[in-house]
Design a protein around this motif. Structure first.
Motif, PDB file in Angstrom:
ATOM      1  N   MET A   1     -18.476   1.797 -11.768  1.00 57.98           N
ATOM      2  CA  MET A   1     -17.209   2.405 -11.383  1.00 57.98           C
ATOM      3  C   MET A   1     -17.366   2.982  -9.971  1.00 57.98           C
ATOM      4  O   MET A   1     -18.249   3.795  -9.746  1.00 57.98           O
ATOM      5  CB  MET A   1     -16.838   3.493 -12.383  1.00 57.98           C
ATOM      6  N   ASP A   3     -15.670   5.105  -7.091  1.00 59.63           N
ATOM      7  CA  ASP A   3     -14.614   6.078  -6.868  1.00 59.63           C
ATOM      8  C   ASP A   3     -14.400   6.181  -5.360  1.00 59.63           C
ATOM      9  O   ASP A   3     -15.319   6.537  -4.619  1.00 59.63           O
ATOM     10  CB  ASP A   3     -15.076   7.409  -7.465  1.00 59.63           C
ATOM     11  N   LEU A   5     -13.087   8.296  -3.665  1.00 59.60           N
ATOM     12  CA  LEU A   5     -13.228   9.632  -3.104  1.00 59.60           C
ATOM     13  C   LEU A   5     -14.549   9.764  -2.355  1.00 59.60           C
ATOM     14  O   LEU A   5     -14.693  10.587  -1.467  1.00 59.60           O
ATOM     15  CB  LEU A   5     -13.217  10.680  -4.222  1.00 59.60           C
ATOM     16  N   PHE A   6     -15.512   8.944  -2.740  1.00 60.87           N
ATOM     17  CA  PHE A   6     -16.846   9.076  -2.175  1.00 60.87           C
ATOM     18  C   PHE A   6     -17.035   8.103  -1.025  1.00 60.87           C
ATOM     19  O   PHE A   6     -16.173   7.279  -0.739  1.00 60.87           O
ATOM     20  CB  PHE A   6     -17.889   8.842  -3.274  1.00 60.87           C
ATOM     21  N   LEU A  18      -7.016  13.572  -2.322  1.00 59.48           N
ATOM     22  CA  LEU A  18      -6.942  13.954  -3.728  1.00 59.48           C
ATOM     23  C   LEU A  18      -5.524  14.432  -4.001  1.00 59.48           C
ATOM     24  O   LEU A  18      -5.031  15.319  -3.316  1.00 59.48           O
ATOM     25  CB  LEU A  18      -7.950  15.075  -4.015  1.00 59.48           C
ATOM     26  N   SER A  21      -5.289  15.674  -8.971  1.00 56.69           N
ATOM     27  CA  SER A  21      -6.595  15.386  -9.578  1.00 56.69           C
ATOM     28  C   SER A  21      -6.958  13.909  -9.567  1.00 56.69           C
ATOM     29  O   SER A  21      -7.855  13.488 -10.292  1.00 56.69           O
ATOM     30  CB  SER A  21      -6.666  15.902 -11.024  1.00 56.69           C
ATOM     31  N   ILE A  22      -6.261  13.114  -8.785  1.00 52.49           N
ATOM     32  CA  ILE A  22      -6.603  11.699  -8.690  1.00 52.49           C
ATOM     33  C   ILE A  22      -7.010  11.408  -7.248  1.00 52.49           C
ATOM     34  O   ILE A  22      -6.246  11.660  -6.311  1.00 52.49           O
ATOM     35  CB  ILE A  22      -5.428  10.802  -9.107  1.00 52.49           C
ATOM     36  N   GLY A  23      -8.209  10.896  -7.099  1.00 49.09           N
ATOM     37  CA  GLY A  23      -8.702  10.584  -5.772  1.00 49.09           C
ATOM     38  C   GLY A  23      -8.333   9.166  -5.371  1.00 49.09           C
ATOM     39  O   GLY A  23      -8.191   8.286  -6.215  1.00 49.09           O
ATOM     40  N   LEU A  77      -0.085   1.184 -15.769  1.00 49.40           N
ATOM     41  CA  LEU A  77      -0.760   2.123 -16.653  1.00 49.40           C
ATOM     42  C   LEU A  77      -0.463   3.515 -16.116  1.00 49.40           C
ATOM     43  O   LEU A  77      -1.187   4.035 -15.268  1.00 49.40           O
ATOM     44  CB  LEU A  77      -2.258   1.836 -16.645  1.00 49.40           C
ATOM     45  N   GLY A  78       0.631   4.101 -16.592  1.00 49.89           N
ATOM     46  CA  GLY A  78       1.021   5.420 -16.100  1.00 49.89           C
ATOM     47  C   GLY A  78       1.272   5.379 -14.601  1.00 49.89           C
ATOM     48  O   GLY A  78       2.047   4.553 -14.114  1.00 49.89           O
ATOM     49  N   ALA A  79       0.556   6.258 -13.896  1.00 45.33           N
ATOM     50  CA  ALA A  79       0.753   6.317 -12.446  1.00 45.33           C
ATOM     51  C   ALA A  79      -0.013   5.220 -11.721  1.00 45.33           C
ATOM     52  O   ALA A  79       0.038   5.146 -10.493  1.00 45.33           O
ATOM     53  CB  ALA A  79       0.292   7.676 -11.929  1.00 45.33           C
ATOM     54  N   PHE A  80      -0.695   4.375 -12.449  1.00 39.98           N
ATOM     55  CA  PHE A  80      -1.516   3.347 -11.809  1.00 39.98           C
ATOM     56  C   PHE A  80      -0.926   1.958 -11.995  1.00 39.98           C
ATOM     57  O   PHE A  80      -0.338   1.640 -13.024  1.00 39.98           O
ATOM     58  CB  PHE A  80      -2.928   3.332 -12.411  1.00 39.98           C
ATOM     59  N   THR A 126      -9.925   3.644  -7.823  1.00 36.42           N
ATOM     60  CA  THR A 126     -11.252   3.245  -8.299  1.00 36.42           C
ATOM     61  C   THR A 126     -11.324   1.731  -8.407  1.00 36.42           C
ATOM     62  O   THR A 126     -10.318   1.048  -8.604  1.00 36.42           O
ATOM     63  CB  THR A 126     -11.581   3.831  -9.690  1.00 36.42           C
TER      64      THR A 126
END
Lengths: 314, 270
Positions: A1, A3, A5-6, A18, A21-23, A77-80, A126
């Motif tokens: 996975m 992410d 954010l990194f 961010l 709470s979603i990066g 899938l929801g916000a994705f 991600t």
């Protein structure tokens, strides 16, 4: 996975953000974004999780793996917007890592937080990848790999340098002119190397030339076998093969530089990515066969300068 | 539990009832641990669920009533089952017997920390997984007995991160699981920033003396530097501008570092 954010390896992404709470990172400022990640050998599957805000259109970027266009199935899938994809063994054959390309068709101008406007494509949160089957044990050939890599670095060091590319066509044939700046063959710097590639139904024809030296012709047939020219000493042949094996990395570095803000022909880029990978695999085949059955490389002096064929020798 | 819908209705009571009904199953013993003031409001519980009064003190520490994690897990350990765990009160378990058996089998060997799937309404088939929290935690009983959870409360952030970090620092195996059967009705953030920082202070107070154990995990330089910063400033948050903001930023980063580290061992159950 992976992410976003990194820290990432690749290009064509804005700084991480961010939200709720979603990066994520916005793709951009160009249409073309690259992400390089470790990946197991063999076939696999993956998901790219693209964050959407209410009312936003689904971006649907095209996705390539190591130059292979992947079939993408989007689902909400929801916000994705989740982009499902899979690849076969050919896409990872001989590749040291997975190089994903995301080609966003549309870009828009949005303000960066606290800054001026910027061009963005889509928000990647991600990237999840997994093998479709268990590959060989990770440590199974580790010793041979380590020893081999060290041997190649010490006895056959090369650097492809910085590539500048020009894409052309000649009738049905596709041509690529690669100019390598700051390359190195063994101990010898090569300030300028010109590599002309011609992709035709019969395979890939190449001509590699240094200033003042005759072009060295090479051919990669459709079966992936690389034919090196006569007239070169064994060590020089191996160094050339090593240089050819390093071309995909040079191409990747060129992508990172040239795609900033660009609107590229992704299919053309993918075409040459695959050809250069095939060329690298062919060169590695030559290396393996020669190192196994050819002259003893330890008998030579690796500090001797690289010797191009003398003018008129071809 | 209140879950206002766009139409103005409260979906909370129905969701709470659905959550309660979803927990029991053959071979699973469920105890709901609630503060005294909530016990009477629980009403009649479904068969297979027992109620227990929580130890006091959460309201004094965090400004809202609740249950200490150590209290809840301690009761599970005392029950004697080979696998024990905690599920948040607003999680509906849509797990058939096969999935339950698969979870139990794995939880007999490692701590499983499950991401929830957020849904917008009870009938929604699929939603996104929330990667930055663990709403169902299962582990071998012997592992639970080794954890040090004092000071963390259910419903307050950080307890689920500390469970993971404590186990990892003890050298115990932890696996992140994504399972569509661990469902959560999405709602607005229910915790406050002061409570978030208070719980972060608790985490850093526990982490400070075990800094060497953190170093052995190999989380990376940024994670370790962030932890060092937090250990230093967490007890001094009131010493002036802008330590509270630094805590928020550094704490957020440390949290996602931990999430990423835990996800090195992740799998999905579907």
């Amino acid at each position: 996975m992976h992410d976003l954010l990194f820290a990432i390896e690749g290009s064509g992404w804005h700084e991480p953000e961010l939200k709720d709470s979603i990066g994520f990172r916005w793709s951009g400022p160009g249409h073309f974004s690259v992400l390089r990640v470790p990946a197991p050998v063999g076939p696999g599957r993956g998901e790219a999780h693209v964050l959407l805000m209410p009312g936003e259109a689904v971006p649907a970027p095209a996705i390539f793996l190591n130059g292979h266009r992947l079939e993408v199935a989007p689902r909400r899938l929801g916000a994705f917007d989740v982009l499902d994809f899979a690849w076969d063994a050919a896409a990872m054959a001989g590749e040291p890592r997975a190089e994903f390309w995301f080609h966003a068709e549309r870009l828009r101008q949005l303000p960066a937080p606290g800054e001026r406007m910027r061009r963005v494509g889509f928000r990647l949160s991600t990237l999840v990848i997994e093998p479709a089957a268990h590959g060989p044990a990770a440590a199974g050939e580790a010793l041979a790999l380590i020893a081999g890599r060290r041997f190649l670095q010490e006895r056959l060091p090369v650097a492809a340098g910085r590539a500048r590319l020009a894409f052309r066509s000649d009738g049905e044939a596709r041509l690529l002119d690669m100019r390598l700046e700051g390359a190195r063959l063994g101990p010898s710097p090569q300030p300028h190397l010109a590599l002309a590639l011609r992709a035709a139904p019969t395979g890939l024809d190449l001509a590699l030339a240094a200033p003042g030296a005759p072009a060295v012709p090479l051919h990669l047939d459709v079966a992936g076998t690389l034919v090196l020219p006569g007239g070169l000493a064994p060590r020089e042949s191996l160094l050339l093969a090593r240089l050819l094996a390093a071309l995909p990395d040079a191409y990747a570095r060129w992508l990172d530089e040239a795609m900033v803000g660009a609107a590229p022909d992704a299919e053309l880029l993918a075409f040459w990515r695959c050809r250069l990978s095939a060329l690298a695999r062919g060169a590695e085949g030559v290396l393996a066969a020669t190192l196994a059955d050819g002259p003893d490389l330890f008998a030579g002096n690796p500090a001797l300068p690289f010797a191009w064929p003398a003018p008129g020798s071809g | 539990m209140r879950r206002p819908t766009p139409g103005g209705e409260d979906a909370g009571p129905a969701w709470r009832a659905a959550c309660l009904a979803s927990w029991p199953a053959p071979g699973w013993r469920v105890v709901t641990v609630n503060p005294a003031e909530e016990i009477t409001a629980l009403g009649e519980l479904p068969t297979g669920i027992d109620a227990a009064e929580a130890a006091p003190g959460v309201a004094d520490a965090y400004g809202r009533s609740g249950t200490w994690v150590a209290d809840a897990l301690g009761r599970a350990v005392a029950a004697g089952a080979p696998v024990v765990g905690i599920v948040n009160a607003d999680i509906r378990l849509d797990l058939d017997s096969t999935r339950r058996a698969a979870l139990l089998e794995r939880a007999g060997r490692a701590m499983l920390v499950c991401n929830r799937m957020d849904v917008g309404h009870a009938a929604q088939e699929a939603g996104p997984f929330y990667r930055y929290g663990y709403d169902l935690v299962l582990m071998p009983r012997g592992m639970a007995a080794r954890l040090s959870l004092e000071g963390f409360a259910l419903g307050v952030p950080w307890w689920d991160y500390w469970v993971v970090l404590d186990a990892l620092m003890l050298g115990l195996p932890v696996e992140v699981v994504q399972c569509r059967g661990v469902r959560h009705l999405a709602h607005a953030q229910a915790w406050s920033q002061p409570a978030w920082r208070r719980a972060l202070r608790m985490l850093m107070a526990n982490l400070g003396p075990r800094r060497a154990e953190l170093g052995r995990l190999g989380m990376g330089e940024v994670a370790e530097a962030t932890a060092d910063l937090l250990v230093a400033i967490a007890p001094r948050e009131t010493e002036g501008y802008p330590l509270d903001e630094m805590m928020t930023v550094a704490g957020t980063r440390f949290g996602i570092e931990l999430v990423r580290f835990a996800e090195r061992h992740a799998w999905s159950l579907d």
